[in-house]
Design a protein around this motif. Sequence first.
Motif, PDB file in Angstrom:
ATOM      1  N   LEU A 267     -70.603 -54.684  96.947  1.00 31.38           N
ATOM      2  CA  LEU A 267     -71.416 -55.716  96.306  1.00 31.38           C
ATOM      3  C   LEU A 267     -71.124 -55.719  94.815  1.00 31.38           C
ATOM      4  O   LEU A 267     -70.584 -54.766  94.259  1.00 31.38           O
ATOM      5  N   CYS A 268     -71.528 -56.819  94.163  1.00 30.19           N
ATOM      6  CA  CYS A 268     -71.365 -56.925  92.714  1.00 30.19           C
ATOM      7  C   CYS A 268     -72.497 -57.788  92.165  1.00 30.19           C
ATOM      8  O   CYS A 268     -72.844 -58.820  92.760  1.00 30.19           O
ATOM      9  N   THR A 269     -73.054 -57.375  91.034  1.00 29.21           N
ATOM     10  CA  THR A 269     -74.094 -58.157  90.373  1.00 29.21           C
ATOM     11  C   THR A 269     -73.642 -58.524  88.961  1.00 29.21           C
ATOM     12  O   THR A 269     -73.041 -57.721  88.255  1.00 29.21           O
ATOM     13  N   LEU A 270     -73.923 -59.766  88.582  1.00 30.00           N
ATOM     14  CA  LEU A 270     -73.719 -60.258  87.222  1.00 30.00           C
ATOM     15  C   LEU A 270     -75.110 -60.558  86.704  1.00 30.00           C
ATOM     16  O   LEU A 270     -75.808 -61.416  87.250  1.00 30.00           O
ATOM     17  N   ALA A 271     -75.546 -59.887  85.654  1.00 31.11           N
ATOM     18  CA  ALA A 271     -76.962 -59.915  85.324  1.00 31.11           C
ATOM     19  C   ALA A 271     -77.252 -60.121  83.849  1.00 31.11           C
ATOM     20  O   ALA A 271     -76.556 -59.605  82.979  1.00 31.11           O
ATOM     21  N   ASN A 272     -78.324 -60.890  83.606  1.00 30.86           N
ATOM     22  CA  ASN A 272     -79.030 -60.887  82.333  1.00 30.86           C
ATOM     23  C   ASN A 272     -80.384 -60.214  82.514  1.00 30.86           C
ATOM     24  O   ASN A 272     -80.908 -59.576  81.609  1.00 30.86           O
ATOM     25  N   GLY A 273     -80.971 -60.394  83.708  1.00 29.29           N
ATOM     26  CA  GLY A 273     -82.181 -59.666  84.063  1.00 29.29           C
ATOM     27  C   GLY A 273     -81.828 -58.266  84.539  1.00 29.29           C
ATOM     28  O   GLY A 273     -80.672 -57.832  84.431  1.00 29.29           O
ATOM     29  N   ARG A 274     -82.812 -57.583  85.121  1.00 29.03           N
ATOM     30  CA  ARG A 274     -82.569 -56.197  85.540  1.00 29.03           C
ATOM     31  C   ARG A 274     -82.885 -55.929  86.997  1.00 29.03           C
ATOM     32  O   ARG A 274     -82.423 -54.929  87.544  1.00 29.03           O
ATOM     33  N   TYR A 275     -83.670 -56.788  87.631  1.00 27.46           N
ATOM     34  CA  TYR A 275     -84.145 -56.504  88.982  1.00 27.46           C
ATOM     35  C   TYR A 275     -83.689 -57.555  89.977  1.00 27.46           C
ATOM     36  O   TYR A 275     -83.507 -58.732  89.639  1.00 27.46           O
TER      37      TYR A 275
ATOM     38  N   CYS B 145     -76.782 -63.141  89.321  1.00 33.29           N
ATOM     39  CA  CYS B 145     -75.876 -63.686  90.335  1.00 33.29           C
ATOM     40  C   CYS B 145     -75.275 -62.489  91.066  1.00 33.29           C
ATOM     41  O   CYS B 145     -74.811 -61.552  90.422  1.00 33.29           O
ATOM     42  N   ASN B 146     -75.267 -62.534  92.383  1.00 38.37           N
ATOM     43  CA  ASN B 146     -74.690 -61.423  93.126  1.00 38.37           C
ATOM     44  C   ASN B 146     -73.894 -61.928  94.320  1.00 38.37           C
ATOM     45  O   ASN B 146     -74.169 -62.999  94.857  1.00 38.37           O
ATOM     46  N   PHE B 147     -72.892 -61.141  94.698  1.00 41.73           N
ATOM     47  CA  PHE B 147     -72.072 -61.516  95.839  1.00 41.73           C
ATOM     48  C   PHE B 147     -71.666 -60.269  96.603  1.00 41.73           C
ATOM     49  O   PHE B 147     -71.871 -59.146  96.150  1.00 41.73           O
ATOM     50  N   GLY B 148     -71.102 -60.490  97.795  1.00 42.80           N
ATOM     51  CA  GLY B 148     -70.845 -59.377  98.682  1.00 42.80           C
ATOM     52  C   GLY B 148     -72.077 -59.104  99.520  1.00 42.80           C
ATOM     53  O   GLY B 148     -72.787 -60.023  99.946  1.00 42.80           O
ATOM     54  N   PHE B 149     -72.355 -57.848  99.734  1.00 48.11           N
ATOM     55  CA  PHE B 149     -73.479 -57.437 100.582  1.00 48.11           C
ATOM     56  C   PHE B 149     -74.802 -58.058 100.119  1.00 48.11           C
ATOM     57  O   PHE B 149     -75.597 -58.532 100.928  1.00 48.11           O
ATOM     58  N   ASP B 150     -75.034 -58.071  98.799  1.00 52.17           N
ATOM     59  CA  ASP B 150     -76.288 -58.592  98.256  1.00 52.17           C
ATOM     60  C   ASP B 150     -76.515 -60.058  98.605  1.00 52.17           C
ATOM     61  O   ASP B 150     -77.643 -60.480  98.850  1.00 52.17           O
ATOM     62  N   ALA B 151     -75.456 -60.868  98.593  1.00 50.71           N
ATOM     63  CA  ALA B 151     -75.605 -62.287  98.884  1.00 50.71           C
ATOM     64  C   ALA B 151     -75.981 -62.502 100.352  1.00 50.71           C
ATOM     65  O   ALA B 151     -76.777 -63.393 100.674  1.00 50.71           O
ATOM     66  N   LEU B 152     -75.423 -61.692 101.237  1.00 56.41           N
ATOM     67  CA  LEU B 152     -75.810 -61.777 102.646  1.00 56.41           C
ATOM     68  C   LEU B 152     -77.274 -61.393 102.817  1.00 56.41           C
ATOM     69  O   LEU B 152     -78.010 -61.995 103.608  1.00 56.41           O
ATOM     70  N   VAL B 153     -77.698 -60.397 102.044  1.00 57.03           N
ATOM     71  CA  VAL B 153     -79.105 -59.994 102.076  1.00 57.03           C
ATOM     72  C   VAL B 153     -80.000 -61.141 101.613  1.00 57.03           C
ATOM     73  O   VAL B 153     -81.059 -61.409 102.187  1.00 57.03           O
ATOM     74  N   CYS B 154     -79.565 -61.859 100.557  1.00 54.78           N
ATOM     75  CA  CYS B 154     -80.340 -63.000 100.050  1.00 54.78           C
ATOM     76  C   CYS B 154     -80.500 -64.082 101.103  1.00 54.78           C
ATOM     77  O   CYS B 154     -81.555 -64.718 101.201  1.00 54.78           O
ATOM     78  N   LYS B 155     -79.437 -64.315 101.897  1.00 52.50           N
ATOM     79  CA  LYS B 155     -79.530 -65.305 102.965  1.00 52.50           C
ATOM     80  C   LYS B 155     -80.629 -64.927 103.950  1.00 52.50           C
ATOM     81  O   LYS B 155     -81.435 -65.764 104.362  1.00 52.50           O
ATOM     82  N   THR B 156     -80.677 -63.663 104.309  1.00 53.97           N
ATOM     83  CA  THR B 156     -81.714 -63.203 105.238  1.00 53.97           C
ATOM     84  C   THR B 156     -83.093 -63.259 104.596  1.00 53.97           C
ATOM     85  O   THR B 156     -84.083 -63.628 105.251  1.00 53.97           O
TER      86      THR B 156
END
Length: 310
Positions: free
Chosen positions: A204-212, A145-156
Motif C-alpha cells: 500500500l501507499c499513502t500520499l498525505a496532508n492529514g495524518r489519519y 490519497c491511498n492506493f494498493g491494499f488501502d484503496a481496496l479497503v476503502c471500497k469495502t
Amino acid sequence: MKHIFIVNPCAGKEDHSEAIRRQLEGIGDGVEWEMYVTRAAGDATRYVQERCAEPHDDTLRFYACGGDGTLNEVLTGLLNAQQGVHGGTPLQGFQLAAYPCGSGNDYIKYYGTAADFLDLPRLMNGTVREVDVMRVGDRYSLNVCNFGFDALVCKTMDQVRRWPLLGGSNAYTTGILRHIVTGRSTPVTMRVDGETFYDGRILLCTLANGRYVGGQYKCAPASDNADGLLEINLFRPMSIARFASLIGSYADGTYPSRKCMRRWHRYRRGTEVEIESPRPLYLCVDGEVLCDTRFHIRNLPRAVRFVVPE
C-alpha cells in the motif's frame, strides 16, 4: 460573517439535519446562519460553487456537516469557485469548516477530537488556518490519497459503513479482513518531483496532508498540512503474519521508528507524484475510489482556509 451549514442527511448512521437545526436556533441573536440539506451526491459541490458566484459583502464560511466525503464535496465547490488561485493565497472571502457527524471523520484528527469540532460555539469562534490541498486530475483531496491494499479497503468501507457491527468505526477493519489475502500486491511505477521513487509491487501507499485514515490508523504521523509538501509512505508486500504483527504500529503511528520496518517501508516528501500501473489501479481520494492506470497528484500550498475550534 455568514455561517452556511451544508448537511448531508445520508452521512453516518442517521440523519442529523433536525438536531443541527435545533442547535443553530439556540445560538442566539447576532449570528447570521443558513442551513442547506443536500439532495444527492455532488449536490454540496454544486451548491457551494453557486453560492460563491453570487455577489456578497460578508465572508462566507461553509460548514460541511457529514463525514470526509461531505467535507471533500464542500472543498471542491470552494476550489472550483477559486479558479486561478491554485498554488497561491486562497480568496479571503471563503472559509471551510467541518462538523463531523459522518461515519468517517479522519481529517479533523489532525487538530483534535470529533467532540472539539461538534462544539458549535467553539467551532463558530474558531481560528482560520491556511492548509494544503492535493489535486488529482479535476478532483481534490484535503486529507489522504491511498492506493494498493488501502484503496481496496476503502471500497469495502463504503459498502459496509451502515452495517451493524461491521460498519461505522469498524468499517476499515472489516475491509482489512476482507482483502488481507487477495489484495496485498499491486504493481506500480512512482515518480516524485520527476524522479523515480519506486518501481515494483507494493502492499500500500499513502500520499498525505492529514495524518489519519480509516478512523483509527495514524498512517502519516509526521505530516504537516501547511508545509507545501505531501508525505509519502510506501510499504512493500509482506507475509500475512508480518502484516498482522505490524498493524498495531500502523494504527498508533509508531512504525517509522521500528527497525524491523526498514526493509518494508519507504518514505519521502514531495510536491508532485505520478503513478502508473500495467493494470487498472484503484486510488482512494478522501474516501472516494477512482480507477485508472495513471494518476497525477499535485500539492497546492495553502489553497484553502480551514477553521479550527477555539
